[in-house]
Design an enzyme around this catalytic site. Structure first.
Site, PDB file in Angstrom:
ATOM      1  N   ASP A 222      36.021  48.620  44.004  1.00  0.00           N
ATOM      2  CA  ASP A 222      36.350  47.893  42.779  1.00  0.00           C
ATOM      3  C   ASP A 222      35.159  47.907  41.804  1.00  0.00           C
ATOM      4  O   ASP A 222      34.009  47.719  42.221  1.00  0.00           O
ATOM      5  CB  ASP A 222      36.676  46.447  43.173  1.00  0.00           C
ATOM      6  CG  ASP A 222      37.233  45.626  42.023  1.00  0.00           C
ATOM      7  OD1 ASP A 222      38.284  46.010  41.478  1.00  0.00           O
ATOM      8  OD2 ASP A 222      36.621  44.605  41.663  1.00  0.00           O
ATOM      9  N   GLU A 301      28.239  58.345  59.367  1.00  0.00           N
ATOM     10  CA  GLU A 301      28.017  57.987  60.774  1.00  0.00           C
ATOM     11  C   GLU A 301      29.346  57.943  61.535  1.00  0.00           C
ATOM     12  O   GLU A 301      29.376  57.981  62.753  1.00  0.00           O
ATOM     13  CB  GLU A 301      27.374  56.591  60.873  1.00  0.00           C
ATOM     14  CG  GLU A 301      25.961  56.522  60.355  1.00  0.00           C
ATOM     15  CD  GLU A 301      25.522  55.062  60.156  1.00  0.00           C
ATOM     16  OE1 GLU A 301      26.154  54.144  60.723  1.00  0.00           O
ATOM     17  OE2 GLU A 301      24.549  54.851  59.395  1.00  0.00           O
TER      18      GLU A 301
HETATM   19  C1  NOJ Z   1      39.553  45.797  38.954  1.00  0.00           C
HETATM   20  C2  NOJ Z   1      40.757  45.335  39.701  1.00  0.00           C
HETATM   21  O1  NOJ Z   1      41.671  46.401  39.787  1.00  0.00           O
HETATM   22  C3  NOJ Z   1      41.308  44.173  38.922  1.00  0.00           C
HETATM   23  O2  NOJ Z   1      42.564  43.780  39.390  1.00  0.00           O
HETATM   24  C4  NOJ Z   1      40.305  43.044  38.999  1.00  0.00           C
HETATM   25  O3  NOJ Z   1      40.763  41.990  38.181  1.00  0.00           O
HETATM   26  C5  NOJ Z   1      38.934  43.485  38.487  1.00  0.00           C
HETATM   27  N1  NOJ Z   1      38.552  44.766  38.982  1.00  0.00           N
HETATM   28  C6  NOJ Z   1      37.877  42.492  38.901  1.00  0.00           C
HETATM   29  O4  NOJ Z   1      37.651  42.582  40.286  1.00  0.00           O
END
Ligand code: NOJ
Length: 600
Positions: A222, A301
């Site tokens: 993310d 790993e």
């Molecule tokens: C991207 C994620 O896909 C989204 O849903 C989220 O709100 C933001 N990152 C923050 O983590």
């Protein structure tokens, strides 16, 4: 446009190179215990459906312990399953069964921020300024409203949250005084971690190992472009939009010289063209790449078949390609393709640029049209301008032409699945589900809606619980639960009934059967590991996209007139509504339709 000076190498052939990955947003996929919320039991119950669909892997959005301030992207414990979704044993059972059925499992990793309910943040709040507890996050003293007054009433800099409002929140110290400020690029409840802190790096490495030890096949990372911030946290006058990394400011070349915050790695290219001007001090800093080189070593790993896919809203394609160099991640989402819309020229450009950039670093391309952050492509393509990218759709906004949008979405998916590389599908697109465009404001949950005071409708409309059985309560969202289920956590629109999985299963011409057929075709013809050559008849400026991949010719008609099918070819699959028996009579591809052609 300069190209990164990285060595090209032979494209890899690991499982993920041509995998079709199905994204599960756990809250909304299937409810196994009847509480109105999707869960891991629901995923387990639906694995046969996914196997039959023909995908290779599933990616689960976060199911970890979380107060759910941002649908689970606010993690309070990276090693626990939130009780809403079940327990670790449910995860293990699901993983084992997925593997038994030949499905790989990718989990989401959220390293840019934690929840404010994470033990670390709680400890930071009760520790004094300058303490090791605070150093795991980005705490700073405020600026004085009146210089020299010592009141610290102004935020440390002018950064805005991606979700709207300020990116800083002031805390109250233990003695009750107004204290330091902490950074949150997203919601107040998502404080950013300090990646300069060694403990943060060690902890996330250990989280990777925790899930790798349980047997996961990979991670979707993310905000992969966000963890490292420019030294000194300077003010920034750009406007970061909801879709991270996109900017509403004009694009201009960056000043010559090193990108700010660049580390001294000789391999690192200079930033010759910046998509965002001035360059963002919190996204796509060169320092993030060291983290991925480190994680690459951790994954190695466990053998060569574990992978990471970057969620990085980074432009241009060459910048994105840096995330998938041989010693970093294996894949990055290709948002250029997603944002091209229903437009042959833009789509052809996105395909060209992506293939070129990926080839430069020896990585496979990825393709995606919808996810949990974007308006579903079946709805976007039914708007007057099918290249727009609205931040949610509300009842008083323009409503889509649903039938037109669906016809185009089916065609675009056929393009996506015929491109070489790996494809990501978002749950429910195989049913042709539209965005819920008339959700009542009272039902909304997305923090972006609240932080922008409703100026942004937000992402709830693409997160509505799936319909599995038309005649059951909640359209069978809790189909496998024996009993009276609670209402799904978001209301479903009436249009979901006829689109329920049980209505489409085995129905010739249904979207579900089209997806199954396209996936079977793709796999049988090895299109994922093929290569693209634009066909002689390719004419994006008049709306026709035409390319060869192996022995298949793909035509997608995004124009305004039917396009003739070249001599010597016949239709193997069509996105259109006509029955299979009529394909051999087809001599033209109608508008808003795509076909796979094979030699007679
Ligand atoms: C991207 C994620 O896909 C989204 O849903 C989220 O709100 C933001 N990152 C923050 O983590």
């Amino acid at each position: 446009m300069s190209k990164p000076s990285v060595p090209a190498s032979a494209p890899t052939r690991e499982w993920w190179a041509d995998a079709v990955v199905y994204q599960i947003y756990p809250r909304s996929f299937a409810d196994g215990n009847g509480d109105g919320m999707g869960d891991l039991r629901g995923v387990l119950d639906r694995l046969p459906y996914l196997e039959r669909l023909g995908v290779d892997a599933i990616w689960l959005s976060p199911f970890y312990k979380s107060p759910q301030a941002d649908g689970g992207y606010d993690v309070a414990d990276y090693r626990q399953v939130d009780p809403l979704f079940g327990a670790l044993e449910d995860f293990d059972a699901m993983l084992q069964e997925a593997h038994r059925r030949g499905l790989k499992v990718i989990v989401d990793l959220v390293p840019n921020h934690t929840s404010d309910e994470h033990d670390w943040f709680r400890a930071a709040l009760s520790a004094p300024p300058g303490s090791p507890e605070r150093d795991r996050y980005i705490f700073r003293p405020g600026q004085d409203e009146v210089p020299g007054s010592g009141d610290g009433n102004r935020a440390p800099n002018n950064w805005k949250s991606i979700f709207g409002g300020a990116a800083w929140t002031r805390v109250t110290e233990a003695d009750g005084s107004a204290g330091e400020w902490y950074l949150h690029l997203f919601d107040t409840k998502q404080p950013d971690l300090n990646w300069e802190n060694q403990e943060v790096r060690d902890e996330m490495r250990s989280v990777l190992r925790f899930w790798l030890d349980r047997g996961v096949d990979g991670f979707r990372v993310d905000v992969a472009h966000g963890m490292v911030k420019e030294q000194g946290l300077p003010d920034w006058d750009g406007v970061a939009a909801m879709v991270e990394g996109t900017s509403e400011v004009p694009r201009e070349p960056a000043p010559p010289g090193d990108a700010p915050g660049a580390h001294t790695d000789a391999e690192e290219p200079h930033r010759a063209v910046s998509p965002v001007y001035p360059p963002s001090p919190f996204f796509d800093q060169d320092g993030v790449h060291e983290i991925y080189r480190d994680w690459h070593r951790v994954l190695s790993e466990y053998g060569s078949d574990r992978m990471m896919v970057a969620e990085a809203w980074v432009e241009p394609a060459e910048r994105l390609a840096l995330y998938v160099r041989q010693d970093e991640m294996q894949q990055a989402f290709n948002f250029d393709f997603l944002m091209a819309g229903w437009d042959a020229e833009r789509m052809a450009e996105a395909v060209d640029a992506s293939l070129k950039a990926a080839e430069g670093v020896g990585a496979p391309c990825t393709w995606v049209l919808s996810n949990h952050d974007t308006v579903r492509h079946s709805t976007r393509f039914g708007l007057t301008d099918p290249t727009t990218f609205p931040k949610g759709i509300a009842g008083d906004d323009e409503q889509p032409d649903t039938a037109l949008g669906l016809a185009r979405a089916r065609a675009a998916t056929m393009v996506e699945l015929a491109l070489p590389g790996s494809a990501y599908l978002y749950q429910g697109e195989e049913l042709g589900l539209p965005e819920h465009t008339t959700l009542p404001a009272g039902a909304r949950q997305d923090p972006t809606f609240f932080r922008t005071q409703g100026a942004e409708t937000g992402r709830d409309g693409c997160r509505v619980p799936l319909p599995w059985a038309a005649d059951k309560p909640g359209y069978g969202f809790a189909d496998s639960f024996q009993g009276e289920p609670a209402a799904p956590w978001l209301p479903q629109p009436a249009e979901f009934g006829p689109l329920a999985a049980d209505q489409q299963d085995g129905e010739e011409g249904s979207t579900l059967e089209l997806y199954r057929a396209a996936l079977t075709f793709r796999s049988a013809r090895h299109l994922g590991t093929g290569s693209l050559a634009w066909a002689e008849v390719n004419a994006p400026d008049s709306g026709l996209l035409a390319f060869h991949n192996r022995d298949v010719l793909v035509l997608a008609n995004m124009g305004f007139a039917s396009a003739p099918i070249p001599e010597g070819y016949s239709v193997a699959l069509s996105s259109g509504p006509e029955p299979v028996a009529e394909w051999e009579l087809m001599h033209e591809v109608p508008v808003d339709c795509a076909v796979y052609l094979v030699r007679n």
